[in-house]
Design an enzyme around this catalytic site. Structure first.
Site, short mmCIF file in Angstrom:
data_model
loop_
_atom_site.label_atom_id
_atom_site.label_comp_id
_atom_site.label_asym_id
_atom_site.label_seq_id
_atom_site.Cartn_x
_atom_site.Cartn_y
_atom_site.Cartn_z
CE LYS A 183 11.95 -0.11 -3.86
NZ LYS A 183 11.13 0.73 -2.99
CG HIS A 199 3.07 0.57 -5.47
ND1 HIS A 199 3.24 1.65 -4.64
CD2 HIS A 199 3.69 -0.46 -4.86
CE1 HIS A 199 3.93 1.28 -3.57
NE2 HIS A 199 4.21 0.02 -3.67
CG LEU A 218 -1.11 1.77 -3.84
CD1 LEU A 218 -2.32 1.40 -4.69
CD2 LEU A 218 -0.13 0.60 -3.79
N GLY A 238 0.80 -1.23 0.00
CA GLY A 238 0.00 0.00 0.00
C GLY A 238 0.83 1.28 0.00
CD GLU A 272 2.71 7.13 -12.11
OE1 GLU A 272 2.47 6.59 -13.20
OE2 GLU A 272 1.82 7.63 -11.39
N1 LIG Z 1 10.05 2.48 -7.70
C1 LIG Z 1 9.53 1.30 -8.00
N2 LIG Z 1 9.55 0.85 -9.26
C2 LIG Z 1 9.04 -0.37 -9.59
N3 LIG Z 1 8.47 -1.20 -8.70
C3 LIG Z 1 8.42 -0.79 -7.42
C4 LIG Z 1 8.94 0.47 -7.00
N4 LIG Z 1 8.75 0.60 -5.67
C5 LIG Z 1 8.13 -0.53 -5.27
N5 LIG Z 1 7.94 -1.37 -6.31
C6 LIG Z 1 7.37 -2.71 -6.27
O1 LIG Z 1 6.04 -2.66 -5.79
C7 LIG Z 1 5.74 -3.87 -5.09
C8 LIG Z 1 5.23 -3.50 -3.74
O2 LIG Z 1 6.26 -2.86 -3.00
P1 LIG Z 1 6.02 -2.08 -1.66
O3 LIG Z 1 4.58 -1.94 -1.40
O4 LIG Z 1 6.92 -2.63 -0.61
O5 LIG Z 1 6.50 -0.62 -2.07
P2 LIG Z 1 7.79 0.16 -1.78
O6 LIG Z 1 7.60 1.51 -2.29
O7 LIG Z 1 8.93 -0.70 -2.22
O8 LIG Z 1 7.82 0.28 -0.24
P3 LIG Z 1 9.07 0.35 0.67
O9 LIG Z 1 9.04 1.69 1.23
O10 LIG Z 1 8.76 -0.78 1.61
O11 LIG Z 1 10.31 0.10 -0.14
C9 LIG Z 1 7.06 -4.66 -5.01
O12 LIG Z 1 7.05 -5.63 -6.05
C10 LIG Z 1 8.09 -3.59 -5.29
O13 LIG Z 1 9.29 -4.10 -5.84
#
Ligand SMILES: Nc1ncnc2c1ncn2[C@@H]1O[C@H](COP(=O)(O)OP(=O)(O)OP(=O)(O)O)[C@@H](O)[C@H]1O
Ligand SMILES: CC(C)(CO)[C@@H](O)C(=O)[O-]
Ligand code: BAL
Length: 282
Positions: free
Chosen positions: A149, A37, A33, A31, A35
């Site tokens: 990432k 995600h 969310l 969550g 760009e």
């Molecule tokens: N900048 C990004 N580009 C592409 N995919 C992303 C990016 N940030 C997160 N994701 C992907 O979105 C999915 C959900 O990730 P998550 O909800 O943990 O978000 P996050 O932004 O990585 O949060 P965190 O702050 O925990 O790093 C995962 O597969 C993660 O790799």
């Protein structure tokens, strides 16, 4: 958009789609969310008839001194964003629904779960592989989309799916960045203005590494250059800099003689940022 708060609702929703022969993608998230995600969601929308996004801040992947309680949350905003992307269903269980009647069964990918981020965050990947297995069993997707990432996470999920014969196509999506290069992350909102500026050191050092891998692909030189660039950020606490085989995450010796991934973990105060780049010699 169908909102499923129980496993039973989620299963029934997907069952109806599958009965009429439709394919289903899952985009698992925690969550808040952004760009990044939403790009995963758009990729999923292109690849299947139906898309499910899950939102669940999974307690079992947080260590006792980590940021479970302060992890950013905004369900209302997340649901509005997913509605405007035309996602078909969102799975938003609470902790009791997800684990309530559970015992102590878990899924672990031993080789990959203890190294790199897994060594810095003991138990983290066991929590990830267990919750992702549960999500796969509940949603039964044909495709699951994950961001590059979280490179080690993506590698580990691919391994788990292979080892356990899960009939799921795991798709990786490139890291989505802010215009100045910072990798998007839900945790970025917790950076203060100075740390937000200093955090550019991560993507800057990856840019340098990418160029160097072509001209002088010596692992020691690459690592030294990356650390020098990161130390230009006075508040950065470098947790790890690793250069590994891009497919297996095995250690590399001497030179970058095949595609390698540079993996960074840097803390600014209580905020742990990670970033990565696949580099290759010319
Ligand atoms: N900048 C990004 N580009 C592409 N995919 C992303 C990016 N940030 C997160 N994701 C992907 O979105 C999915 C959900 O990730 P998550 O909800 O943990 O978000 P996050 O932004 O990585 O949060 P965190 O702050 O925990 O790093 C995962 O597969 C993660 O790799
Ligand atoms: C895959 C995941 C949703 C499992 O909780 C999480 O680790 C994440 O958001 O990357
Ligand atoms: N995207 C990684 C989830 C975590 O840091 O727990």
């Amino acid at each position: 958009m169908i909102i499923c708060r129980s496993k039973a609702d989620m299963r029934a929703t997907v069952r109806d789609w599958k009965r009429s022969g439709q394919s289903v993608s899952l985009v698992p998230t925690m969550g808040y969310l952004h760009e990044g995600h939403l790009s995963l969601v758009r990729m999923a929308l292109k690849r299947s008839d139906r898309v499910v996004t899950s939102i669940f801040v999974n307690p079992t992947q947080f260590g006792p001194s980590e940021d479970l309680d302060t992890y950013p949350r905004n369900e209302e905003r997340d649901l509005a964003l997913l509605t405007s992307e035309n996602v078909d269903a969102v799975f938003v269980p609470d902790v009791n629904e997800m684990y309530g009647a559970g015992g102590d069964t878990f899924v672990e990918v031993p080789g990959l779960s203890g190294i790199l981020q897994g060594a810095l965050r003991p138990g983290h990947f066991r929590g990830v592989s267990t919750v992702v297995s549960k999500l796969f069993n509940i949603v039964a997707p044909d495709i699951a989309v994950f961001g590059e990432k979280d490179y080690q996470q993506l590698t580990l999920i691919r391994q788990m799916v292979r080892d356990l014969d899960m009939p799921i196509d795991v798709v990786g999506h490139p890291t989505v960045r802010e215009p100045d290069g910072l990798a998007m992350s839900s945790r970025n909102v917790r950076l203060n203005a100075r740390h937000r500026q200093e955090a550019l050191a991560l993507s800057n050092s990856l840019d340098l590494a990418e160029g160097l891998a072509k001209s002088a692909p010596d692992i020691a030189v690459l690592e030294k250059t990356i650390r020098q660039e990161l130390s230009k950020a006075p508040s950065a606490e470098i947790r790890s800099v690793d250069i590994r085989d891009a497919e297996t995450l095995a250690e590399l010796e001497g030179r970058v003689d095949r595609p390698a991934v540079v993996l960074l973990a840097v803390r600014f105060d209580t905020v742990l940022l990670i970033d990565q780049r696949v580099v290759a010699p010319d």
